[in-house]
Design a protein around this motif. Sequence first.
Motif, mmCIF file in Angstrom:
data_model
loop_
_atom_site.group_PDB
_atom_site.id
_atom_site.type_symbol
_atom_site.label_atom_id
_atom_site.label_comp_id
_atom_site.label_asym_id
_atom_site.label_seq_id
_atom_site.Cartn_x
_atom_site.Cartn_y
_atom_site.Cartn_z
ATOM 1 N N VAL A 180 1.318 -33.580 -26.537
ATOM 2 C CA VAL A 180 0.237 -33.238 -27.278
ATOM 3 C C VAL A 180 -0.962 -34.091 -27.191
ATOM 4 C CG1 VAL A 180 -0.130 -33.135 -30.073
ATOM 5 C CG2 VAL A 180 2.337 -32.714 -29.002
ATOM 6 N N GLN A 181 -1.894 -33.407 -27.354
ATOM 7 C CA GLN A 181 -3.484 -34.091 -26.982
ATOM 8 C C GLN A 181 -3.823 -34.652 -28.446
ATOM 9 O OE1 GLN A 181 -5.949 -32.618 -24.162
ATOM 10 N NE2 GLN A 181 -7.987 -33.538 -25.056
ATOM 11 N N ARG A 182 -3.995 -33.584 -29.236
ATOM 12 C CA ARG A 182 -4.236 -33.829 -30.637
ATOM 13 C C ARG A 182 -3.775 -32.707 -31.586
ATOM 14 N NH1 ARG A 182 -11.011 -34.124 -32.143
ATOM 15 N NH2 ARG A 182 -10.620 -34.629 -34.422
ATOM 16 N N THR A 183 -3.915 -33.252 -32.917
ATOM 17 C CA THR A 183 -3.643 -32.130 -33.811
ATOM 18 C C THR A 183 -4.655 -32.230 -34.954
ATOM 19 O OG1 THR A 183 -2.525 -33.819 -35.185
ATOM 20 C CG2 THR A 183 -0.915 -32.939 -33.916
ATOM 21 N N ALA A 184 -4.519 -30.950 -35.698
ATOM 22 C CA ALA A 184 -5.486 -30.713 -36.616
ATOM 23 C C ALA A 184 -4.989 -29.820 -37.909
ATOM 24 C CB ALA A 184 -6.625 -29.924 -35.818
ATOM 25 N N ARG A 185 -5.595 -29.880 -38.896
ATOM 26 C CA ARG A 185 -5.089 -28.867 -40.166
ATOM 27 C C ARG A 185 -5.885 -27.402 -39.885
ATOM 28 N NH1 ARG A 185 -1.171 -30.686 -43.354
ATOM 29 N NH2 ARG A 185 -1.179 -32.960 -43.860
ATOM 30 N N ASP A 186 -6.749 -27.361 -39.119
ATOM 31 C CA ASP A 186 -7.229 -26.225 -38.578
ATOM 32 C C ASP A 186 -7.420 -26.058 -37.358
ATOM 33 O OD1 ASP A 186 -8.922 -23.864 -38.480
ATOM 34 O OD2 ASP A 186 -10.574 -24.559 -39.534
ATOM 35 N N PRO A 187 -6.711 -24.636 -36.779
ATOM 36 C CA PRO A 187 -6.631 -24.630 -35.247
ATOM 37 C C PRO A 187 -7.906 -24.446 -34.667
ATOM 38 C CG PRO A 187 -5.747 -22.554 -36.415
ATOM 39 C CD PRO A 187 -6.123 -23.761 -37.412
ATOM 40 N N LYS A 188 -9.002 -23.873 -35.383
ATOM 41 C CA LYS A 188 -10.247 -24.013 -34.585
ATOM 42 C C LYS A 188 -10.869 -25.185 -34.250
ATOM 43 C CE LYS A 188 -12.043 -21.389 -38.264
ATOM 44 N NZ LYS A 188 -11.090 -21.317 -39.006
ATOM 45 N N ALA A 189 -10.647 -26.266 -34.868
ATOM 46 C CA ALA A 189 -11.014 -27.687 -34.681
ATOM 47 C C ALA A 189 -10.450 -28.116 -33.228
ATOM 48 C CB ALA A 189 -10.418 -28.801 -35.817
ATOM 49 N N LEU A 190 -9.423 -27.523 -32.792
ATOM 50 C CA LEU A 190 -9.182 -28.015 -31.526
ATOM 51 C C LEU A 190 -9.590 -27.033 -30.190
ATOM 52 C CD1 LEU A 190 -5.119 -28.266 -32.327
ATOM 53 C CD2 LEU A 190 -6.906 -30.007 -32.261
ATOM 54 N N ARG A 191 -10.230 -25.900 -30.616
ATOM 55 C CA ARG A 191 -10.588 -25.186 -29.148
ATOM 56 C C ARG A 191 -11.534 -25.915 -28.335
ATOM 57 N NH1 ARG A 191 -13.928 -20.429 -32.988
ATOM 58 N NH2 ARG A 191 -15.489 -22.038 -33.963
ATOM 59 N N ARG A 192 -12.588 -26.683 -29.313
ATOM 60 C CA ARG A 192 -13.443 -27.345 -28.212
ATOM 61 C C ARG A 192 -12.954 -28.220 -27.284
ATOM 62 N NH1 ARG A 192 -14.369 -32.590 -29.789
ATOM 63 N NH2 ARG A 192 -13.594 -33.238 -31.838
ATOM 64 N N LEU A 193 -11.656 -28.568 -27.502
ATOM 65 C CA LEU A 193 -11.131 -29.659 -26.554
ATOM 66 C C LEU A 193 -10.525 -28.761 -25.282
ATOM 67 C CD1 LEU A 193 -9.209 -31.835 -29.053
ATOM 68 C CD2 LEU A 193 -11.361 -32.262 -27.918
ATOM 69 N N LEU A 194 -10.315 -27.630 -25.225
ATOM 70 C CA LEU A 194 -9.874 -26.957 -24.226
ATOM 71 C C LEU A 194 -10.885 -26.976 -22.786
ATOM 72 C CD1 LEU A 194 -8.644 -23.825 -26.037
ATOM 73 C CD2 LEU A 194 -7.231 -25.205 -24.541
ATOM 74 N N PRO A 195 -10.631 -27.019 -21.897
ATOM 75 C CA PRO A 195 -11.303 -27.022 -20.688
ATOM 76 C C PRO A 195 -12.168 -25.789 -20.634
ATOM 77 C CG PRO A 195 -9.168 -27.726 -20.097
ATOM 78 C CD PRO A 195 -8.939 -27.489 -21.264
ATOM 79 N N ALA A 196 -13.535 -25.927 -19.987
ATOM 80 C CA ALA A 196 -14.131 -24.852 -19.852
ATOM 81 C C ALA A 196 -13.423 -23.891 -18.730
ATOM 82 C CB ALA A 196 -15.590 -25.287 -19.275
ATOM 83 N N PRO A 197 -13.735 -22.554 -18.924
ATOM 84 C CA PRO A 197 -13.401 -21.614 -17.803
ATOM 85 C C PRO A 197 -13.606 -22.126 -16.277
ATOM 86 C CG PRO A 197 -14.745 -20.352 -19.497
ATOM 87 C CD PRO A 197 -14.757 -21.983 -19.565
ATOM 88 N N SER A 198 -12.896 -21.782 -15.488
ATOM 89 C CA SER A 198 -12.674 -22.613 -13.988
ATOM 90 C C SER A 198 -14.120 -21.778 -13.332
ATOM 91 C CB SER A 198 -11.636 -22.393 -13.414
ATOM 92 O OG SER A 198 -11.667 -22.776 -11.883
ATOM 93 N N PRO A 199 -14.789 -22.523 -12.688
ATOM 94 C CA PRO A 199 -15.918 -22.039 -12.072
ATOM 95 C C PRO A 199 -15.257 -21.861 -10.676
ATOM 96 C CG PRO A 199 -16.259 -24.377 -12.295
ATOM 97 C CD PRO A 199 -15.066 -24.276 -12.893
ATOM 98 N N ARG A 200 -15.878 -21.505 -9.529
ATOM 99 C CA ARG A 200 -15.289 -21.326 -8.129
ATOM 100 C C ARG A 200 -14.875 -22.760 -7.654
ATOM 101 N NH1 ARG A 200 -18.785 -18.969 -2.972
ATOM 102 N NH2 ARG A 200 -17.060 -18.837 -1.618
ATOM 103 N N ARG A 201 -13.653 -22.537 -7.283
ATOM 104 C CA ARG A 201 -12.992 -23.940 -6.687
ATOM 105 C C ARG A 201 -13.832 -24.646 -5.493
ATOM 106 N NH1 ARG A 201 -6.889 -23.237 -5.517
ATOM 107 N NH2 ARG A 201 -7.046 -23.597 -8.043
ATOM 108 N N ARG A 202 -13.851 -25.816 -5.854
ATOM 109 C CA ARG A 202 -14.367 -26.589 -4.700
ATOM 110 C C ARG A 202 -13.454 -27.317 -3.473
ATOM 111 N NH1 ARG A 202 -17.682 -30.868 -7.841
ATOM 112 N NH2 ARG A 202 -15.772 -30.779 -9.049
ATOM 113 N N THR A 203 -13.768 -26.973 -2.485
ATOM 114 C CA THR A 203 -12.580 -27.569 -1.412
ATOM 115 C C THR A 203 -13.370 -28.614 -0.511
ATOM 116 O OG1 THR A 203 -13.149 -25.934 0.148
ATOM 117 C CG2 THR A 203 -11.228 -25.579 -1.491
#
Length: 508
Positions: free
Chosen positions: A485-508
């Motif tokens: 568990v990374q973090r908890t909250a009373r409102d699930p919307k408060a946690l959405r900003r902690l999700l990583p951004a959508p993946s850009p093109r993979r760098r190798t």
Amino acid sequence: MTADTIPVAVIGAGPTGLTAATLLGQYGIETLVLDRWQSVYPLPRAVHLDDEIYRLLTRLGIARQFATISRPAHGLRLLDRDLRVLAEFRRGADLGRHGHPEANMFDQPQLEALLRANLERHPAVTLRGNVDVTAVEQSGGGPVRVRLTDRSTSETSTVTARYVLGCDGANSLTRSTVGATMHDLAFAQRWLVVDVATDADLHQWDGVHQVCDPVRAATYMRISERRYRWEFQLLPGESADDYPDMTRLHPLIRPWTGDVPADELEIMRMAEYTFRAQIADHWRERRVFLLGDAAHLTPPFIGQGMGAGLRDAANLTWKLAAVLDGRLPEQVLDSYEAERKPHTRAMITLAKLVGTAMTAGGDTGSALRRMLAPHLHLVPGLSNRILDSRTPALRRSTLVDRRRLRRGLAGRLCPNAQLPDGQRFDDLAAGRFALVTSAAVTPALRAEVQDRGGVLVTASPGTALHRWLRRGRTVAALVRPDGTVQRTARDPKALRRLLPAPSPRRRT
């Protein structure tokens, strides 16, 4: 950076290295595993893992195969020097909070064979054996150069990788490379470790037998249908050379083998080990990381040595994959040591405490154990605590927010609970971030979680996840890909900003 630079090189193909490579392969990260052995190292070592590690094996894809080579342990008996039972702590047949038996016995070479075979399912991973790694070099912030020697041809070559994971054991070359030193935690005992195979039935209780004798402490356990493990503390001046064959060994194991003839007992392995408690002063140097025995050594009294290395792999690999994909900044890799080092130190301290309690004190210690042990089962909650497989919560880091509730869910594992459709939590999370909530959610929030590569898990009233959130005094929890568990909250919307951004093109 050249086109020939691979994302990750893993040095060492033991359980820790194979686990790390498999998890990276599941994320599609090109990984090269280097090992000095062409095939599985044949000698048994680890024999126990708990339900948390069994859960990880399920994620690796080998749970069903592991079930065929393992057996649940029935608990623990404390014995005096005459093998009289001082106390007994039995485990039931119920599955633990992670969906598996809480204590499991196995043969390490068989587990490694499963891990190697399973690696072939991941085309992004290559295993190269029969090579010696002779140097690991890095300069500035550039890629890492790994110098190799082929053990068959003596030819030398160099592999260049963005990151290197040193899973090369207690005598780690990688550890020397990063300038890390092992800090001694003041525990060293010499033990004789013996693995025996027989078709005879020893007629022994199938839990762990711990002989609490300050002169000759010992441990006995059944590993499989025909394999057994004994560990005996060596006396001053003794060595494994004093037990060259079954003739010399038989008097030590006969209290358990009884009337079984010595010629029906086959020694599979007999070696001397010094059980140590040590931890490296640092686990990372720029793009090189230490995992498993390269970073820490745990005395075996709580059966957590191998499990610690697999926890290292589970903690680091998802972060590394997210950094390589551009979803998380490289700074999050600092959280690996920040989280794992205190956790590992706590487990080493526990193992030292258990080992000392079982083996120290001379005749006075023996007398105290004889007096106190038969009454331990009367101490409220003690039996459950002794058998409890849960490990400490992770400390606060950039990926563990424990600011609000000191005793809350952050830093702890989300249970692998059964869901209403029969799946378990891990089946749905599948190595992704999961937002678990008992609150009603909007279609917009659900879509945003999915767009960010996560999954939304509804904790319906009456379910195990709902009860888990209530005990944690929260409504929503953001669960990382490693189940923490990374973090908890009373409102699930408060946690959405902690999700990583959508993946850009993979760098190798």
